[in-house]
Design an enzyme around this catalytic site. Structure first.
Site, PDB file in Angstrom:
ATOM      1  CE1 TYR A 133      79.737 105.118 -38.139  1.00 17.03           C
ATOM      2  CE2 TYR A 133      80.383 104.491 -35.929  1.00 17.03           C
ATOM      3  CZ  TYR A 133      80.480 104.334 -37.291  1.00 17.03           C
ATOM      4  OH  TYR A 133      81.319 103.395 -37.799  1.00 17.03           O
ATOM      5  NE  ARG A 186      83.483  98.393 -36.243  1.00 21.22           N
ATOM      6  CZ  ARG A 186      82.810  97.548 -35.464  1.00 21.22           C
ATOM      7  NH1 ARG A 186      81.572  97.223 -35.757  1.00 21.22           N
ATOM      8  NH2 ARG A 186      83.387  97.032 -34.393  1.00 21.22           N
ATOM      9  CG  HIS A 189      80.466 106.391 -43.129  1.00 21.72           C
ATOM     10  ND1 HIS A 189      80.488 105.761 -41.907  1.00 21.72           N
ATOM     11  CD2 HIS A 189      81.560 107.184 -43.180  1.00 21.72           C
ATOM     12  CE1 HIS A 189      81.553 106.171 -41.237  1.00 21.72           C
ATOM     13  NE2 HIS A 189      82.213 107.035 -41.988  1.00 21.72           N
ATOM     14  CG  HIS A 213      77.057  99.814 -42.920  1.00 26.30           C
ATOM     15  ND1 HIS A 213      77.867  99.846 -41.817  1.00 26.30           N
ATOM     16  CD2 HIS A 213      77.134  98.564 -43.395  1.00 26.30           C
ATOM     17  CE1 HIS A 213      78.402  98.662 -41.620  1.00 26.30           C
ATOM     18  NE2 HIS A 213      77.980  97.854 -42.572  1.00 26.30           N
ATOM     19  CG  ASP A 249      71.358  98.869 -42.196  1.00 20.60           C
ATOM     20  OD1 ASP A 249      71.794 100.007 -42.407  1.00 20.60           O
ATOM     21  OD2 ASP A 249      72.041  97.938 -41.737  1.00 20.60           O
ATOM     22  CE  LYS A 292      76.249 106.841 -40.791  1.00 14.70           C
ATOM     23  NZ  LYS A 292      76.815 105.560 -41.281  1.00 14.70           N
ATOM     24  NE  ARG A 307      91.698 121.774 -16.816  1.00 14.83           N
ATOM     25  CZ  ARG A 307      90.539 122.267 -17.224  1.00 14.83           C
ATOM     26  NH1 ARG A 307      89.444 122.078 -16.508  1.00 14.83           N
ATOM     27  NH2 ARG A 307      90.462 122.970 -18.337  1.00 14.83           N
TER      28      ARG A 307
END
Length: 178
Positions: free
Chosen positions: A134, A61, A121, A64, A145, A74, A26
């Site tokens: 995440y 990215r 990260h 952070h 932040d 995380k 499958r």
């Protein structure tokens, strides 16, 4: 059914996890999280929020992190594509400060990384279509932040002109945290 296993602990509070993966006619099935299994291995992680990012090749990215009451653990994994995932200790007094750890994460690797508090990260997208999940232990708080400039890390990135957000271009040099 097999459970998540700790493959490596490259930094204090950072765990590389092997995710059980099954294939049949499958398609396939991968277990990305199981709280009781992690707890049995000494890791208490309870997700409070989850996110999905989609990035094209060359997107960077990061880097952070959240501070104070929003600081979180995380759990990240690449469910499509291939990324260079990077974790760096941003605690000024830590012996691991600015000693990044990087790992290739991909849809075929069946690996997740659990990142503790005190680490920034980010990742560099290496294939055309990359999806990252995440799970965080606290709710994202924009006021708490933070970030550090990707190019200030002690790492040789495989891309020297990534596609990066205006916000991420404005992050301070990591050495400003000391």
């Amino acid at each position: 059914m097999a459970d998540l296993l700790i493959r490596d602990q490259p930094l204090p509070g950072v765990f590389v996890l092997d995710c059980p993966h099954f294939v049949d006619r499958r398609g396939d099935f991968t277990k990305l999280f199981h709280g009781e299994t992690l707890l049995a291995q000494g890791i208490a992680f309870t997700p409070a929020e989850s996110f999905l990012t989609r990035s094209k090749r060359g997107v960077l990215r990061g880097m952070h992190f959240q501070v104070d009451t929003a600081a979180h653990d995380k759990l990240v994994s690449c469910i499509k594509g291939h990324v260079l995932d990077v974790i760096v200790d941003v605690r000024p007094d830590s012996p691991h400060f600015n000693k990044p750890y990087s790992i290739d994460l991909s849809e075929s690797g069946h690996t997740a990384v659990l990142i503790g508090k005190g680490y920034a990260h980010g990742f560099l997208a290496m294939s055309e279509d990359n999806w990252m999940t995440y799970y965080t232990s606290t709710i994202h708080c924009p006021a708490l932040d933070r970030g550090v400039l990707w190019s200030s890390l002690a790492i040789d990135w495989p891309c020297h002109d990534p596609i990066i957000s205006e916000r991420d271009k404005q992050h301070p040099d990591i050495n400003s945290l000391r």
